[in-house]
Design an enzyme around this catalytic site. Structure first.
Site, PDB file in Angstrom:
ATOM      1  N   HIS A  67      22.112 -42.633 -49.521  1.00  0.00           N
ATOM      2  CA  HIS A  67      20.665 -42.372 -49.558  1.00  0.00           C
ATOM      3  C   HIS A  67      20.461 -41.131 -50.426  1.00  0.00           C
ATOM      4  O   HIS A  67      20.770 -40.021 -50.012  1.00  0.00           O
ATOM      5  CB  HIS A  67      20.106 -42.160 -48.149  1.00  0.00           C
ATOM      6  N   GLU A  70      19.377 -37.399 -49.600  1.00  0.00           N
ATOM      7  CA  GLU A  70      20.121 -36.584 -48.633  1.00  0.00           C
ATOM      8  C   GLU A  70      21.131 -35.710 -49.381  1.00  0.00           C
ATOM      9  O   GLU A  70      22.352 -35.863 -49.262  1.00  0.00           O
ATOM     10  CB  GLU A  70      20.798 -37.503 -47.606  1.00  0.00           C
ATOM     11  N   ARG A 129      14.848 -42.478 -51.802  1.00  0.00           N
ATOM     12  CA  ARG A 129      15.939 -42.781 -50.877  1.00  0.00           C
ATOM     13  C   ARG A 129      16.777 -43.989 -51.305  1.00  0.00           C
ATOM     14  O   ARG A 129      17.971 -44.055 -51.050  1.00  0.00           O
ATOM     15  CB  ARG A 129      15.303 -43.071 -49.511  1.00  0.00           C
ATOM     16  N   ASN A 146      21.941 -49.011 -47.527  1.00  0.00           N
ATOM     17  CA  ASN A 146      22.585 -49.035 -46.212  1.00  0.00           C
ATOM     18  C   ASN A 146      21.969 -50.097 -45.301  1.00  0.00           C
ATOM     19  O   ASN A 146      22.080 -50.051 -44.079  1.00  0.00           O
ATOM     20  CB  ASN A 146      22.528 -47.659 -45.542  1.00  0.00           C
ATOM     21  N   HIS A 198      25.938 -39.350 -43.990  1.00  0.00           N
ATOM     22  CA  HIS A 198      24.475 -39.307 -44.149  1.00  0.00           C
ATOM     23  C   HIS A 198      23.955 -37.967 -43.621  1.00  0.00           C
ATOM     24  O   HIS A 198      24.708 -37.121 -43.177  1.00  0.00           O
ATOM     25  CB  HIS A 198      23.834 -40.434 -43.340  1.00  0.00           C
ATOM     26  N   TYR A 200      20.263 -36.629 -41.261  1.00  0.00           N
ATOM     27  CA  TYR A 200      20.460 -35.329 -40.743  1.00  0.00           C
ATOM     28  C   TYR A 200      20.303 -35.228 -39.212  1.00  0.00           C
ATOM     29  O   TYR A 200      19.697 -34.257 -38.765  1.00  0.00           O
ATOM     30  CB  TYR A 200      19.419 -34.395 -41.380  1.00  0.00           C
ATOM     31  N   GLU A 272      25.949 -38.381 -39.378  1.00  0.00           N
ATOM     32  CA  GLU A 272      24.640 -37.825 -39.726  1.00  0.00           C
ATOM     33  C   GLU A 272      24.814 -36.320 -39.637  1.00  0.00           C
ATOM     34  O   GLU A 272      24.979 -35.780 -38.538  1.00  0.00           O
ATOM     35  CB  GLU A 272      23.557 -38.282 -38.730  1.00  0.00           C
TER      36      GLU A 272
END
Lengths: 311, 96
Positions: A67, A70, A129, A146, A198, A200, A272
């Site tokens: 993504h 990120e 994204r 994803n 990834h 967050y 994440e």
């Protein structure tokens, strides 16, 4: 030399690709920059290969930045002084765990997994994204890479609307960024662990995301996740939750780790990374090094476990 | 270049399935252009949504009218992005 690269700053794709080349040049015989395909807009898909030699070795797959917005994940991939790529390269022969892993296994690390999206975040829309592929019959661009994997493709937790941020695409592996990885892993045939990074929400997750059924290796995956988040928290006290994707966050069809698991990669995880509750994925650059530093021991736990538990 | 001046990121917490469904509905309203950073999944888990400046009033009113608790996580997205850009530019100068 990689000595002039500022790891506490975000970088463009050109800078990161240049750094990858420099890292390989600085560690001949250990690091190679491979091209596994090209993106929709014809950018090269580069993977760093860490190997001490020998054909047919078991391998570990790592990726960051699927993504594109990120940025902390791509940045975490290149940070030194504990994480990740530099650490792997520079600790071989010094750190017993890294040495043991690389004496028996290869590591493949794709740092900019969605290069078109990443370039677009630098030039036009910082919050982009998806990929940048054109969708027939729609004015909306891009597919969520994803949600594009052939693992429950098109199911709940993905969208059939091209304007949605979770659009799964017209068919599984329609995105060259996804098919390049799938082809590479299948062709390799001996990938034992896969970690997709990834941001967050401070989570470490394992299959499944597309169905509620527990993964056959659930207990082992869960125990390893517990160990990994404990070691991560020991660095700065950052608390992670862990569990299967569907139990921990939500049902999501077509994800990287579910595909990897369904295709024989037992130790499949998705991270994440940290969230202070203040910035989301727009972490200030000052947090790049701490984020990467705390991620390293958890990643090392997973890699070591894969080494010590052959299957 | 797309700018995000005045856009905010709200952190909402749905207390039950009904409020969760309302948050999902918010995402379905294309004209509001809400961008979920953390989607509505389960009650009591944070939901982060970037709301364009022009939709802020409507979204906040909607949350308040339906009793969905929220706070402002990022006051102005563009300010954060400007800071990020400044840091990158500074880093480049140092490298040279």
């Amino acid at each position: 030399s990689t000595g002039t690269f500022d790891f506490a700053s975000y970088h463009t794709i050109e800078e990161i690709y240049g750094w990858m080349e420099a890292l390989a040049a600085a560690h001949p015989g250990l690091v190679t920059r491979l091209q596994i395909g090209q993106s929709y807009e014809k950018r090269p898909l580069y993977v760093l290969k860490f190997s001490t030699g020998g054909a047919g070795r078991p391998a570990i797959w790592l990726d960051t930045g699927i993504h594109s917005r990120e940025w902390i994940t791509q940045a975490t991939g290149v940070v030194p002084s504990s994480p990740l790529a530099v650490q792997i390269a520079e600790e071989y022969g010094k750190d017993p765990a890294v040495t043991a892993i690389l004496d028996s296994m290869d590591i493949f690390f794709e740092i900019v997994t969605n290069p078109d999206g990443f370039a677009y975040t630098h030039s036009t829309n910082r919050l982009w994204r998806k990929t940048r592929s054109v969708n027939a019959g729609s004015s909306c661009v891009g597919v969520d890479p994803n949600r594009n994997w052939d693992a429950g493709f098109g199911g709940p937790g993905s969208s059939s609307n091209p304007c949605s941020e979770t659009y799964h695409g017209p068919y599984a592996h329609s995105e060259s960024e996804v098919s390049a990885i799938a082809d590479f892993i299948l062709r390799h045939g001996n990938v034992k662990a896969a970690v997709s990074i990834h941001s967050y929400s401070q989570m470490l997750m394992f299959p499944y995301g597309y169905k509620a059924a527990p993964a056959p290796d659930r207990r082992e995956l869960n125990d390893l996740a517990a160990e990994a988040v404990r070691d991560l928290a020991a660095v700065y006290g950052t608390e992670y939750t862990y569990g299967s994707i569907i139990d921990t966050i939500y049902q999501a069809a077509g994800t990287t780790v579910d595909w990897a698991y369904d295709n024989g990669v037992k130790f499949s995880y998705t991270f994440e990374l940290r969230d202070t509750g203040r910035y989301g994925f727009l972490l200030p650059a000052g947090q790049i090094v701490p984020t990467a530093r705390e991620t390293w021991p958890a990643l090392l736990d997973i890699m070591l476990h894969a080494l010590e538990h052959p299957y | 270049e797309e700018l995000f001046v005045g856009d905010q990121v709200l952190r909402a917490v749905a207390g039950d399935e009904e409020q969760l469904a309302l948050l999902r509905d918010l995402g379905e309203q294309a004209e509001l252009q809400v961008d979920f950073w953390r989607g509505p999944t389960k009650p009591n888990l944070p939901v982060d949504l970037r709301v364009p400046f022009r939709s802020l009033q409507a979204v906040k009113s909607f949350l308040e009218a339906n009793g969905v608790a929220y706070s402002v996580m990022i006051e102005d997205v563009q300010e954060l992005l400007d800071e990020e850009k400044k840091t990158m530019a500074l880093s480049r100068r140092l490298e040279r």
